[in-house]
Design an enzyme around this catalytic site. Structure first.
Site, short mmCIF file in Angstrom:
data_model
loop_
_atom_site.label_atom_id
_atom_site.label_comp_id
_atom_site.label_asym_id
_atom_site.label_seq_id
_atom_site.Cartn_x
_atom_site.Cartn_y
_atom_site.Cartn_z
N CYS A 79 74.60 28.00 79.49
CA CYS A 79 74.31 26.97 80.49
C CYS A 79 73.66 25.72 79.87
O CYS A 79 74.36 24.93 79.25
CB CYS A 79 73.48 27.59 81.61
SG CYS A 79 73.61 26.69 83.13
N HIS A 169 75.48 32.73 83.24
CA HIS A 169 74.32 33.42 82.65
C HIS A 169 74.57 34.92 82.52
O HIS A 169 74.20 35.67 83.43
CB HIS A 169 73.10 33.24 83.56
CG HIS A 169 72.54 31.87 83.59
ND1 HIS A 169 71.52 31.45 82.78
CD2 HIS A 169 72.87 30.80 84.34
CE1 HIS A 169 71.23 30.19 83.03
NE2 HIS A 169 72.02 29.77 83.98
N GLU A 171 72.97 36.96 80.90
CA GLU A 171 71.67 37.64 80.82
C GLU A 171 71.09 37.94 82.20
O GLU A 171 70.09 38.65 82.31
CB GLU A 171 70.69 36.83 79.96
CG GLU A 171 70.07 35.60 80.60
CD GLU A 171 71.01 34.40 80.73
OE1 GLU A 171 72.21 34.53 80.44
OE2 GLU A 171 70.54 33.35 81.17
N1 GLN Z 1 71.45 22.01 85.19
C1 GLN Z 1 70.88 22.37 83.93
C2 GLN Z 1 71.00 21.25 82.92
O1 GLN Z 1 71.62 20.29 83.18
C3 GLN Z 1 71.52 23.64 83.40
C4 GLN Z 1 71.27 24.75 84.37
C5 GLN Z 1 71.04 26.09 83.73
O2 GLN Z 1 70.82 26.21 82.52
N2 GLN Z 1 71.01 27.10 84.56
O3 GLN Z 1 70.48 21.35 81.86
#
Ligand code: GLN
Length: 194
Positions: A79, A169, A171
């Site tokens: 992410c 994710h 995890e």
């Molecule tokens: N929205 C976050 C970002 O732009 C990422 C979201 C996440 O890691 N769950 O960094």
């Protein structure tokens, strides 16, 4: 095998729990001296890419980690971690490690679909659970980057050589298969111990 987990912000503890369940040893990276020890792979957790990017620079971790990744240390970004690794973020001028040949879109699912759960195919693994939280997706991949998973036609997992990223994710679910996949990738890349 020993994994370094970036622990400045975000969902690093959940990655630690996955590695504990796999019986893989790890340590947290919070400051410069932490990366003086040897490690075979690096995990960059989800969270806020801008906050992590800022802390990485302030704590003087940025250049050394970037060099290690460029040198071939296997890295797994989830992410926000994906955003930190992307060479291009379409809707954000701030780039960070910028080592992976992907174009990412930040907060790509908009407000309504900000967070969601689905199950989809991951290449070489099969159908797995995927939890998305204000996630990016990958709009395009270049060079050696291989697409590993898509959801509704959007790329949500990819690999380029030593770099693995997921927009979701792994995890946050019980399923260990993506972490296992990363461990296999480390073995393939050879033990580096930098
Ligand atoms: N929205 C976050 C970002 O732009 C990422 C979201 C996440 O890691 N769950 O960094």
């Amino acid at each position: 095998m020993r994994i370094a987990i970036l622990a400045l912000q975000g969902a690093f503890m959940e990655h630690e729990q996955m590695l504990e369940r796999l019986g893989v040893s790890f340590f947290e990276v919070r400051q410069r001296k932490d990366i003086e020890q040897a490690f075979d792979g690096l995990i960059i957790p989800g969270g806020e890419s801008t906050v992590q990017g800022k802390l990485l620079r302030e704590l003087d971790l940025f250049e050394s980690l970037k060099m290690k990744i460029a040198d071939g240390v296997p890295v797994f970004g989830t992410c926000a971690g994906l955003l930190l690794l992307a060479k291009e973020i379409k809707n954000d001028d701030r780039l960070h490690f910028a080592v992976m040949n992907i174009t990412a879109i930040r907060n790509a699912y908009g407000r309504q679909l900000g967070s969601f759960y689905t199950e989809s195919e991951f290449k070489g693994i099969g159908k797995i659970p995927m939890t998305f939280i204000r996630a990016p997706y990958i709009e395009a991949v270049y060079a050696n980057t291989e697409v590993l998973a898509t959801v509704n036609g959007k790329i949500v997992a990819a690999r380029e050589n030593n770099i693995l990223v997921t927009a979701f994710h792994p995890e946050l679910n019980r399923d260990l298969s993506v972490h296992r996949y990363f461990m296999e990738m480390i073995k393939e890349c050879g033990t580096i111990h930098l």
